[in-house]
Scaffold this motif. Structure first.
Motif, short mmCIF file in Angstrom:
data_model
loop_
_atom_site.label_atom_id
_atom_site.label_comp_id
_atom_site.label_asym_id
_atom_site.label_seq_id
_atom_site.Cartn_x
_atom_site.Cartn_y
_atom_site.Cartn_z
N GLU A 3 0.84 -1.20 0.00
CA GLU A 3 0.00 0.00 0.00
C GLU A 3 0.87 1.26 0.00
N ASN A 4 1.94 1.25 0.82
CA ASN A 4 2.82 2.42 0.91
C ASN A 4 3.52 2.68 -0.41
N THR A 6 2.51 1.77 -3.41
CA THR A 6 1.52 2.22 -4.37
C THR A 6 1.17 3.69 -4.14
N CYS A 7 0.95 4.07 -2.89
CA CYS A 7 0.61 5.47 -2.57
C CYS A 7 1.75 6.41 -2.96
N SER A 8 2.98 5.98 -2.75
CA SER A 8 4.13 6.81 -3.14
C SER A 8 4.17 7.01 -4.64
N LEU A 10 1.63 6.82 -6.70
CA LEU A 10 0.50 7.66 -7.09
C LEU A 10 0.79 9.13 -6.81
N HIS A 11 1.52 9.39 -5.72
CA HIS A 11 1.90 10.76 -5.37
C HIS A 11 2.79 11.37 -6.46
N LEU A 46 -6.66 -1.11 -3.82
CA LEU A 46 -5.49 -0.54 -4.48
C LEU A 46 -5.75 -0.30 -5.96
N GLN A 49 -7.78 2.78 -6.30
CA GLN A 49 -6.95 3.98 -6.10
C GLN A 49 -6.11 4.28 -7.34
#
Length: 111
Positions: A3-4, A6-8, A10-11, A46, A49
């Motif tokens: 998750e971390n 993927t979020c990075s 996406l950022h 995910l 997102q």
């Protein structure tokens, strides 16, 4: 950790650095393929997102990587349509004609 990461990634889609954008989209494609193989509990969340972020990226920033974002949405729609459809339904004002065409071509599209 997934998750971390993927979020990075996406950022990074909000960055103006062309090289970072290209690497981020490439990594998102690789991670998406890998996640589909794992079928983790958080997979649909995910994928949702990722679809939303790609859609927002396409609409807000036209770059040379826009076709890659379309390809990633298309890939998610064809391999696991549920989370992609949920994401697209949540942002109906961002669905352009190309995305709508992809949606229309999904045979087992959830309603």
């Amino acid at each position: 950790a997934l998750e971390n990461t993927t979020c990075s990634l996406l950022h990074v889609l909000s960055f103006d650095d062309s090289a970072a954008l290209g690497k981020s989209i490439t990594c998102l494609v690789d991670i998406t393929r890998w996640m589909l193989g794992l079928n983790t509990p958080s997979l649909d969340n995910l994928l949702c997102q990722i679809t939303k972020a790609c859609l927002e990226f396409i609409i807000s920033r036209r770059t040379e990587f826009t076709p890659d974002a379309y390809k990633l949405i298309s890939f998610i729609l064809t391999t696991r349509p549920n989370p992609a459809c949920v994401a697209l339904r949540s942002l109906p004002n961002l669905v352009d004609s190309q995305i709508q065409e992809l949606l229309n071509n999904i045979k087992d599209r959830p309603e």
